[in-house]
Design a protein around this motif. Sequence first.
Motif, mmCIF file in Angstrom:
data_model
loop_
_atom_site.group_PDB
_atom_site.id
_atom_site.type_symbol
_atom_site.label_atom_id
_atom_site.label_comp_id
_atom_site.label_asym_id
_atom_site.label_seq_id
_atom_site.Cartn_x
_atom_site.Cartn_y
_atom_site.Cartn_z
ATOM 1 N N ALA A 23 11.236 -6.535 -0.686
ATOM 2 C CA ALA A 23 10.491 -6.326 0.555
ATOM 3 C C ALA A 23 10.071 -4.873 0.709
ATOM 4 N N ALA A 24 10.945 -3.941 0.314
ATOM 5 C CA ALA A 24 10.632 -2.517 0.431
ATOM 6 C C ALA A 24 9.472 -2.144 -0.482
ATOM 7 N N ILE A 25 9.479 -2.655 -1.708
ATOM 8 C CA ILE A 25 8.389 -2.360 -2.646
ATOM 9 C C ILE A 25 7.074 -2.938 -2.143
ATOM 10 N N ARG A 26 7.121 -4.165 -1.644
ATOM 11 C CA ARG A 26 5.896 -4.783 -1.134
ATOM 12 C C ARG A 26 5.375 -4.022 0.093
ATOM 13 N N ARG A 27 6.296 -3.607 0.950
ATOM 14 C CA ARG A 27 5.896 -2.848 2.142
ATOM 15 C C ARG A 27 5.244 -1.528 1.747
ATOM 16 N N PHE A 28 5.825 -0.849 0.740
ATOM 17 C CA PHE A 28 5.235 0.421 0.297
ATOM 18 C C PHE A 28 3.872 0.191 -0.337
ATOM 19 N N ASN A 29 3.713 -0.885 -1.102
ATOM 20 C CA ASN A 29 2.412 -1.188 -1.701
ATOM 21 C C ASN A 29 1.345 -1.363 -0.620
ATOM 22 N N ARG A 30 1.714 -2.071 0.457
ATOM 23 C CA ARG A 30 0.747 -2.265 1.544
ATOM 24 C C ARG A 30 0.402 -0.937 2.204
ATOM 25 N N PHE A 31 1.426 -0.098 2.438
ATOM 26 C CA PHE A 31 1.192 1.213 3.033
ATOM 27 C C PHE A 31 0.299 2.070 2.147
ATOM 28 N N HIS A 32 0.595 2.091 0.850
ATOM 29 C CA HIS A 32 -0.122 2.993 -0.051
ATOM 30 C C HIS A 32 -1.582 2.593 -0.200
ATOM 31 N N THR A 33 -1.837 1.301 -0.359
ATOM 32 C CA THR A 33 -3.232 0.879 -0.512
ATOM 33 C C THR A 33 -4.033 1.186 0.740
ATOM 34 N N ARG A 34 -3.390 1.040 1.925
ATOM 35 C CA ARG A 34 -4.083 1.393 3.168
ATOM 36 C C ARG A 34 -4.284 2.895 3.264
ATOM 37 N N TRP A 35 -3.254 3.667 2.883
ATOM 38 C CA TRP A 35 -3.287 5.122 3.034
ATOM 39 C C TRP A 35 -4.372 5.761 2.166
ATOM 40 N N ILE A 36 -4.544 5.283 0.931
ATOM 41 C CA ILE A 36 -5.547 5.888 0.044
ATOM 42 C C ILE A 36 -6.939 5.303 0.265
ATOM 43 N N GLY A 37 -7.052 4.303 1.160
ATOM 44 C CA GLY A 37 -8.360 3.731 1.427
ATOM 45 C C GLY A 37 -8.805 2.717 0.406
ATOM 46 N N ALA A 38 -7.838 2.100 -0.293
ATOM 47 C CA ALA A 38 -8.201 1.149 -1.358
ATOM 48 C C ALA A 38 -8.706 -0.174 -0.809
ATOM 49 N N LEU A 39 -8.501 -0.422 0.485
ATOM 50 C CA LEU A 39 -8.905 -1.715 1.034
ATOM 51 C C LEU A 39 -10.398 -1.778 1.308
ATOM 52 N N GLY A 40 -11.041 -0.650 1.423
ATOM 53 C CA GLY A 40 -12.487 -0.633 1.614
ATOM 54 C C GLY A 40 -13.198 -0.567 0.274
ATOM 55 N N GLY A 41 -14.500 -0.599 0.311
ATOM 56 C CA GLY A 41 -15.257 -0.571 -0.935
ATOM 57 C C GLY A 41 -15.663 0.815 -1.367
ATOM 58 N N SER A 42 -15.228 1.839 -0.604
ATOM 59 C CA SER A 42 -15.654 3.202 -0.913
ATOM 60 C C SER A 42 -14.479 4.150 -0.714
ATOM 61 N N LEU A 43 -13.874 4.581 -1.812
ATOM 62 C CA LEU A 43 -12.695 5.444 -1.742
ATOM 63 C C LEU A 43 -13.082 6.827 -1.236
ATOM 64 N N HIS A 44 -12.454 7.261 -0.148
ATOM 65 C CA HIS A 44 -12.743 8.567 0.468
ATOM 66 C C HIS A 44 -14.227 8.713 0.823
ATOM 67 N N GLY A 45 -14.909 7.580 1.051
ATOM 68 C CA GLY A 45 -16.330 7.646 1.385
ATOM 69 C C GLY A 45 -17.214 8.087 0.237
ATOM 70 N N SER A 46 -16.698 7.952 -0.994
ATOM 71 C CA SER A 46 -17.426 8.461 -2.164
ATOM 72 C C SER A 46 -18.463 7.499 -2.709
ATOM 73 N N GLY A 47 -18.408 6.237 -2.279
ATOM 74 C CA GLY A 47 -19.277 5.223 -2.861
ATOM 75 C C GLY A 47 -18.663 4.536 -4.063
ATOM 76 N N PHE A 48 -17.480 5.027 -4.528
ATOM 77 C CA PHE A 48 -16.772 4.412 -5.642
ATOM 78 C C PHE A 48 -15.683 3.486 -5.122
ATOM 79 N N ALA A 49 -15.614 2.282 -5.672
ATOM 80 C CA ALA A 49 -14.456 1.435 -5.426
ATOM 81 C C ALA A 49 -13.251 2.035 -6.148
ATOM 82 N N LEU A 50 -12.060 1.577 -5.819
ATOM 83 C CA LEU A 50 -10.837 2.179 -6.366
ATOM 84 C C LEU A 50 -10.839 2.187 -7.893
#
Length: 310
Positions: free
Chosen positions: A10-37
């Motif tokens: 559960a801890a690993i899964r929770r961290f995975n969810r946090f990290h993908t949200r934190w780095i912006g991987a859930l959107g189609g543009s990482l850091h607004g760069s126009g690049f997907a992850l």
Amino acid sequence: MDATDTPAIAAIRRFNRFHTRWIGALGGSLHGSGFALTEARVIYELAQRDDWLASELARELALDPAYLSRILKRFAAAGWLRRERSPDDGRASHLLLTREGQEAFRPLDEASRDQAGSILARLGQSAQADLVEALGTAERLLSGAGEQKRRPLIREHRPGDIGWVISAHGRLYAEDYGWDISFEALVAEIAAKFLRDFQPGTERCFIAELDGVPVGSAFVVRESDEVAKLRLVLVEKRGQGLGLGKALVQEAIGFARSAGYRRMVLWTNDILHAARGIYVAAGFKLIAEEKHHSFGQDLVGQNWELELES
């Protein structure tokens, strides 16, 4: 939490969810760069090396070759990528970013650096060190690399190190031996005197560092023209098992010899078995011991000595 999840899962899964949200991987543009992850990872690797083969890059990033091929075609169509025939294998081509590709990568690189900088800006020095250590530990454990990636080093002290020495001694001796705060006060007095009266040619503080974080210390201080004193030898739990205690003592002895001392002395207590083993292996001889009550405990203090002229 799924009924089949252990707390660790559960801890690993929770961290995975946090990290993908934190780095912006859930959107189609990482850091607004126009690049997907995935595209961002590919262009990052291309920016670091100019001799990638497509097959090597696919293995490095664990990508399906067909998927990577589509990304590379997009980069080439945008004018960011060119291929150069390998001199070693005429059937293979090296992948190189063009000047336009480097320009396209730069905003992504700067945004990633700015994000990391914004996190560090709100953390104090101690918290930054904790974060670096935690990230290194996570990477090492998750990669399965074990201890082989740990590269300890021993260096001279820098500003801020002495505060860590005091804190580490107070904390570890309280945890392991139940010593009270008077021990931390003694260490603070020794450390303050070292800084106040520091003589670079005849005194030295060695700091052991692991993954960029202090984990050990050893001090050489002047007792007299002929006698050096070894003080404040310590290795944190996360640095133990790597031979750092022995290495710190050997560095201290080597410095004392080079500084012209004829003898080295130290004071310790008989319950510090690991430290005593290091001193014996280094050639120190027990010359006296005496019972005393200090730091809230009944102890047996010991004086050890090493002849340096041999």
